[in-house]
Design a protein around this motif. Sequence first.
Motif, PDB file in Angstrom:
ATOM      1  N   CYS A  97       0.849  -1.209   0.000  1.00  0.00           N
ATOM      2  CA  CYS A  97       0.000   0.000   0.000  1.00  0.00           C
ATOM      3  C   CYS A  97       0.877   1.249   0.000  1.00  0.00           C
ATOM      4  O   CYS A  97       0.610   2.211  -0.738  1.00  0.00           O
ATOM      5  CB  CYS A  97      -0.927   0.008   1.212  1.00  0.00           C
ATOM      6  SG  CYS A  97      -2.321  -1.105   1.055  1.00  0.00           S
ATOM      7  N   LEU A 150      -0.287  -1.248  -8.625  1.00  0.00           N
ATOM      8  CA  LEU A 150      -1.332  -2.159  -8.158  1.00  0.00           C
ATOM      9  C   LEU A 150      -1.273  -3.494  -8.896  1.00  0.00           C
ATOM     10  O   LEU A 150      -1.401  -4.556  -8.278  1.00  0.00           O
ATOM     11  CB  LEU A 150      -2.699  -1.508  -8.339  1.00  0.00           C
ATOM     12  CG  LEU A 150      -3.880  -2.207  -7.691  1.00  0.00           C
ATOM     13  CD1 LEU A 150      -3.671  -2.304  -6.185  1.00  0.00           C
ATOM     14  CD2 LEU A 150      -5.164  -1.463  -8.000  1.00  0.00           C
ATOM     15  N   LEU A 151      -1.047  -3.462 -10.194  1.00  0.00           N
ATOM     16  CA  LEU A 151      -0.940  -4.695 -10.976  1.00  0.00           C
ATOM     17  C   LEU A 151       0.274  -5.518 -10.531  1.00  0.00           C
ATOM     18  O   LEU A 151       0.174  -6.741 -10.358  1.00  0.00           O
ATOM     19  CB  LEU A 151      -0.832  -4.362 -12.472  1.00  0.00           C
ATOM     20  CG  LEU A 151      -0.747  -5.559 -13.412  1.00  0.00           C
ATOM     21  CD1 LEU A 151      -2.019  -6.391 -13.330  1.00  0.00           C
ATOM     22  CD2 LEU A 151      -0.505  -5.096 -14.830  1.00  0.00           C
ATOM     23  N   THR A 156       1.646  -5.472  -7.637  1.00  0.00           N
ATOM     24  CA  THR A 156       1.326  -5.983  -6.302  1.00  0.00           C
ATOM     25  C   THR A 156       0.491  -7.248  -6.390  1.00  0.00           C
ATOM     26  O   THR A 156       0.750  -8.223  -5.684  1.00  0.00           O
ATOM     27  CB  THR A 156       0.556  -4.908  -5.516  1.00  0.00           C
ATOM     28  OG1 THR A 156       1.395  -3.785  -5.347  1.00  0.00           O
ATOM     29  CG2 THR A 156       0.104  -5.424  -4.174  1.00  0.00           C
ATOM     30  N   LEU A 157      -0.508  -7.235  -7.256  1.00  0.00           N
ATOM     31  CA  LEU A 157      -1.369  -8.410  -7.391  1.00  0.00           C
ATOM     32  C   LEU A 157      -0.598  -9.608  -7.930  1.00  0.00           C
ATOM     33  O   LEU A 157      -0.864 -10.747  -7.545  1.00  0.00           O
ATOM     34  CB  LEU A 157      -2.557  -8.086  -8.297  1.00  0.00           C
ATOM     35  CG  LEU A 157      -3.546  -7.065  -7.727  1.00  0.00           C
ATOM     36  CD1 LEU A 157      -4.616  -6.737  -8.754  1.00  0.00           C
ATOM     37  CD2 LEU A 157      -4.174  -7.575  -6.440  1.00  0.00           C
ATOM     38  N   LEU A 158       0.358  -9.358  -8.822  1.00  0.00           N
ATOM     39  CA  LEU A 158       1.142 -10.452  -9.389  1.00  0.00           C
ATOM     40  C   LEU A 158       2.125 -11.037  -8.375  1.00  0.00           C
ATOM     41  O   LEU A 158       2.380 -12.242  -8.370  1.00  0.00           O
ATOM     42  CB  LEU A 158       1.899  -9.979 -10.628  1.00  0.00           C
ATOM     43  CG  LEU A 158       1.034  -9.600 -11.831  1.00  0.00           C
ATOM     44  CD1 LEU A 158       1.896  -9.040 -12.953  1.00  0.00           C
ATOM     45  CD2 LEU A 158       0.239 -10.798 -12.310  1.00  0.00           C
ATOM     46  N   ARG A 204       1.969 -10.738  -4.897  1.00  0.00           N
ATOM     47  CA  ARG A 204       1.398 -11.056  -3.588  1.00  0.00           C
ATOM     48  C   ARG A 204       1.243 -12.562  -3.347  1.00  0.00           C
ATOM     49  O   ARG A 204       1.644 -13.074  -2.314  1.00  0.00           O
ATOM     50  CB  ARG A 204       0.056 -10.357  -3.424  1.00  0.00           C
ATOM     51  CG  ARG A 204      -0.600 -10.629  -2.100  1.00  0.00           C
ATOM     52  CD  ARG A 204      -1.880  -9.812  -1.974  1.00  0.00           C
ATOM     53  NE  ARG A 204      -2.711 -10.262  -0.895  1.00  0.00           N
ATOM     54  CZ  ARG A 204      -2.532  -9.948   0.373  1.00  0.00           C
ATOM     55  NH1 ARG A 204      -1.523  -9.190   0.714  1.00  0.00           N
ATOM     56  NH2 ARG A 204      -3.348 -10.402   1.300  1.00  0.00           N
ATOM     57  N   ARG A 205       0.661 -13.286  -4.281  1.00  0.00           N
ATOM     58  CA  ARG A 205       0.414 -14.712  -4.096  1.00  0.00           C
ATOM     59  C   ARG A 205       1.727 -15.482  -3.911  1.00  0.00           C
ATOM     60  O   ARG A 205       1.844 -16.342  -3.047  1.00  0.00           O
ATOM     61  CB  ARG A 205      -0.368 -15.288  -5.268  1.00  0.00           C
ATOM     62  CG  ARG A 205      -0.601 -16.793  -5.109  1.00  0.00           C
ATOM     63  CD  ARG A 205      -1.460 -17.357  -6.179  1.00  0.00           C
ATOM     64  NE  ARG A 205      -2.820 -16.891  -5.955  1.00  0.00           N
ATOM     65  CZ  ARG A 205      -3.732 -16.783  -6.896  1.00  0.00           C
ATOM     66  NH1 ARG A 205      -3.447 -17.088  -8.122  1.00  0.00           N
ATOM     67  NH2 ARG A 205      -4.940 -16.348  -6.613  1.00  0.00           N
TER      68      ARG A 205
END
Length: 166
Positions: free
Chosen positions: A15, A50-51, A53-55, A57-58
Amino acid sequence: MAPITPARALLLLVCGLVCLLTASGALIGALFGGATAALVAAACAGAVGLLATLLVRRRALAHFAAAQREAGVRGYAEGIAHGVLLHVAAYEAAVFPQTGPTGVTPEERAARRTVAYRMAALEEVPRLVREAAADALAVLDEADRTRAEEALAQLASVVRRQYARP
């Protein structure tokens, strides 16, 4: 306040990074093209952050979970090895009591011996620790103080070396 778990720490970090990217995009856009360019650059930089981060994070959370499982397994095995050392030392205290030969009853000595042998025979105990414990227990059964001290020092050294590795 919620506890800081790896997932929460990752969320707070990303964030902050997305906000930093958005603000940087806005500043760069304002420097080069005015208010409209600042808005477009901020939106693009924020979307890219943001993109990303989503990639990521998992994969990061899977790595955290694997590291936590490994630490749990290692900690359990280390605890078992230290338990073996503790019970062998308790048996040594029964074999060579500080209060003289009448300080420990034969039943207590037999009970400590049984517990020490059972702990040393557990499947979870690493082979090197099990062998050093077997040597120490054999020497304690012979009631040879000098060799018992050496065998216990060897067992303690094996336990320490087994888990001192990074």
